[in-house]
Design a protein around this motif. Structure first.
Motif, PDB file in Angstrom:
ATOM      1  N   THR A  41       0.839  -1.188   0.000  1.00  0.00           N
ATOM      2  CA  THR A  41       0.000   0.000   0.000  1.00  0.00           C
ATOM      3  C   THR A  41       0.874   1.238   0.000  1.00  0.00           C
ATOM      4  N   ASN A  42       0.573   2.178  -0.875  1.00  0.00           N
ATOM      5  CA  ASN A  42       1.255   3.468  -0.868  1.00  0.00           C
ATOM      6  C   ASN A  42       0.428   4.428  -0.027  1.00  0.00           C
ATOM      7  N   LEU A  43       1.072   5.122   0.859  1.00  0.00           N
ATOM      8  CA  LEU A  43       0.402   6.069   1.731  1.00  0.00           C
ATOM      9  C   LEU A  43       1.110   7.406   1.620  1.00  0.00           C
ATOM     10  N   THR A  44       0.359   8.458   1.404  1.00  0.00           N
ATOM     11  CA  THR A  44       0.921   9.805   1.370  1.00  0.00           C
ATOM     12  C   THR A  44       0.435  10.547   2.590  1.00  0.00           C
ATOM     13  N   ALA A  45       1.348  11.165   3.325  1.00  0.00           N
ATOM     14  CA  ALA A  45       0.989  11.906   4.530  1.00  0.00           C
ATOM     15  C   ALA A  45       1.650  13.274   4.501  1.00  0.00           C
ATOM     16  N   HIS A  46       0.972  14.260   5.051  1.00  0.00           N
ATOM     17  CA  HIS A  46       1.532  15.603   5.160  1.00  0.00           C
ATOM     18  C   HIS A  46       2.630  15.618   6.215  1.00  0.00           C
ATOM     19  N   ILE A  47       3.686  16.360   5.958  1.00  0.00           N
ATOM     20  CA  ILE A  47       4.723  16.551   6.965  1.00  0.00           C
ATOM     21  C   ILE A  47       4.062  17.139   8.210  1.00  0.00           C
ATOM     22  N   GLY A  48       4.370  16.580   9.363  1.00  0.00           N
ATOM     23  CA  GLY A  48       3.805  17.054  10.624  1.00  0.00           C
ATOM     24  C   GLY A  48       2.529  16.349  11.030  1.00  0.00           C
ATOM     25  N   SER A  49       1.939  15.582  10.109  1.00  0.00           N
ATOM     26  CA  SER A  49       0.704  14.871  10.432  1.00  0.00           C
ATOM     27  C   SER A  49       1.024  13.496  11.021  1.00  0.00           C
ATOM     28  N   THR A  50      -0.015  12.708  11.274  1.00  0.00           N
ATOM     29  CA  THR A  50       0.146  11.340  11.748  1.00  0.00           C
ATOM     30  C   THR A  50      -0.162  10.379  10.616  1.00  0.00           C
ATOM     31  N   ALA A  51       0.752   9.458  10.364  1.00  0.00           N
ATOM     32  CA  ALA A  51       0.535   8.414   9.353  1.00  0.00           C
ATOM     33  C   ALA A  51      -0.018   7.184  10.057  1.00  0.00           C
ATOM     34  N   ILE A  52      -1.054   6.611   9.477  1.00  0.00           N
ATOM     35  CA  ILE A  52      -1.687   5.414  10.032  1.00  0.00           C
ATOM     36  C   ILE A  52      -1.500   4.277   9.032  1.00  0.00           C
ATOM     37  N   LEU A  53      -0.727   3.260   9.413  1.00  0.00           N
ATOM     38  CA  LEU A  53      -0.461   2.104   8.564  1.00  0.00           C
ATOM     39  C   LEU A  53      -1.225   0.927   9.138  1.00  0.00           C
ATOM     40  N   SER A  54      -2.128   0.379   8.364  1.00  0.00           N
ATOM     41  CA  SER A  54      -3.012  -0.671   8.851  1.00  0.00           C
ATOM     42  C   SER A  54      -2.592  -2.033   8.304  1.00  0.00           C
ATOM     43  N   CYS A  55      -2.692  -3.037   9.154  1.00  0.00           N
ATOM     44  CA  CYS A  55      -2.388  -4.414   8.769  1.00  0.00           C
ATOM     45  C   CYS A  55      -3.442  -5.301   9.414  1.00  0.00           C
ATOM     46  N   LYS A  56      -4.133  -6.097   8.590  1.00  0.00           N
ATOM     47  CA  LYS A  56      -5.173  -6.992   9.097  1.00  0.00           C
ATOM     48  C   LYS A  56      -4.744  -8.435   8.872  1.00  0.00           C
ATOM     49  N   ILE A  57      -4.778  -9.220   9.940  1.00  0.00           N
ATOM     50  CA  ILE A  57      -4.319 -10.613   9.881  1.00  0.00           C
ATOM     51  C   ILE A  57      -5.431 -11.526  10.394  1.00  0.00           C
ATOM     52  N   ARG A  58      -5.854 -12.461   9.538  1.00  0.00           N
ATOM     53  CA  ARG A  58      -6.841 -13.471   9.930  1.00  0.00           C
ATOM     54  C   ARG A  58      -6.135 -14.789  10.209  1.00  0.00           C
ATOM     55  N   ASN A  59      -6.812 -15.678  10.877  1.00  0.00           N
ATOM     56  CA  ASN A  59      -6.320 -17.029  11.181  1.00  0.00           C
ATOM     57  C   ASN A  59      -5.056 -17.021  12.031  1.00  0.00           C
ATOM     58  N   ASN A  60      -4.947 -16.087  12.920  1.00  0.00           N
ATOM     59  CA  ASN A  60      -3.795 -16.070  13.830  1.00  0.00           C
ATOM     60  C   ASN A  60      -4.236 -16.640  15.179  1.00  0.00           C
ATOM     61  N   GLU A  61      -4.825 -17.850  15.125  1.00  0.00           N
ATOM     62  CA  GLU A  61      -5.384 -18.475  16.328  1.00  0.00           C
ATOM     63  C   GLU A  61      -4.334 -18.734  17.406  1.00  0.00           C
ATOM     64  N   ASN A  62      -3.096 -18.971  16.992  1.00  0.00           N
ATOM     65  CA  ASN A  62      -2.037 -19.248  17.962  1.00  0.00           C
ATOM     66  C   ASN A  62      -1.437 -17.975  18.552  1.00  0.00           C
ATOM     67  N   LYS A  63      -1.999 -16.831  18.169  1.00  0.00           N
ATOM     68  CA  LYS A  63      -1.522 -15.533  18.649  1.00  0.00           C
ATOM     69  C   LYS A  63      -0.021 -15.366  18.393  1.00  0.00           C
ATOM     70  N   ASN A  64       0.379 -15.700  17.160  1.00  0.00           N
ATOM     71  CA  ASN A  64       1.776 -15.538  16.764  1.00  0.00           C
ATOM     72  C   ASN A  64       2.151 -14.062  16.800  1.00  0.00           C
ATOM     73  N   PRO A  65       3.401 -13.749  17.136  1.00  0.00           N
ATOM     74  CA  PRO A  65       3.828 -12.347  17.231  1.00  0.00           C
ATOM     75  C   PRO A  65       3.682 -11.601  15.908  1.00  0.00           C
ATOM     76  N   VAL A  66       3.179 -10.374  15.991  1.00  0.00           N
ATOM     77  CA  VAL A  66       3.045  -9.484  14.839  1.00  0.00           C
ATOM     78  C   VAL A  66       4.000  -8.315  15.044  1.00  0.00           C
ATOM     79  N   SER A  67       4.811  -8.030  14.033  1.00  0.00           N
ATOM     80  CA  SER A  67       5.820  -6.970  14.134  1.00  0.00           C
ATOM     81  C   SER A  67       5.670  -5.962  13.006  1.00  0.00           C
TER      82      SER A  67
END
Length: 123
Positions: A41-67
């Motif tokens: 995903t390409n995200l453009t943010a204004h200097i000084g603003s907050t960038a929000i990077l989203s990641c959605k993970i399904r089937n992580n039943e074992n609660k594997n670490p997300v980094s």
């Protein structure tokens, strides 16, 4: 003299992607975590603003670490709810029982430009 507001006209391109460690393997439940949405995903943010990077993970039943990793210097910024940088502008947002892992970068600067990767580890 009037202050030049050029800073607000600058944009920052953040590219983030999702990847998994040890692709092709399955977890103990027989299914591997799956990323929802686009791999890049390409995200453009204004200097000084907050960038929000989203990641959605399904089937992580074992609660594997997300980094979240910044590829410029291979810095692991967060793993699960823990942050591994002294830069307090970086913050991970995750509500239990949801598939959303969001990286927020406050007060974006030109130096933040680059590639960020959301990664889930599984065995």
């Amino acid at each position: 003299m009037k202050t030049d507001r050029v800073l607000y006209e600058l944009f920052l391109l953040l590219i983030y992607s999702c990847s998994m460690i040890k692709p092709g393997q399955t977890n103990q439940a027989g299914s591997m975590p799956i990323f929802e949405g686009s791999e890049t995903t390409n995200l453009t943010a204004h200097i000084g603003s907050t960038a929000i990077l989203s990641c959605k993970i399904r089937n992580n039943e074992n609660k594997n670490p997300v980094s979240w990793i910044r590829l410029r210097d291979w810095h692991i910024l967060t793993t699960d709810q823990s942050t591994f940088t002294n830069d307090e502008r970086f913050h991970v947002i995750h509500q239990p029982q949801t598939s959303d892992w969001t990286l927020a970068i406050k007060f974006i600067t030109k130096r933040d430009e680059g590639v960020y990767v959301c990664q889930v580890e599984y065995s």
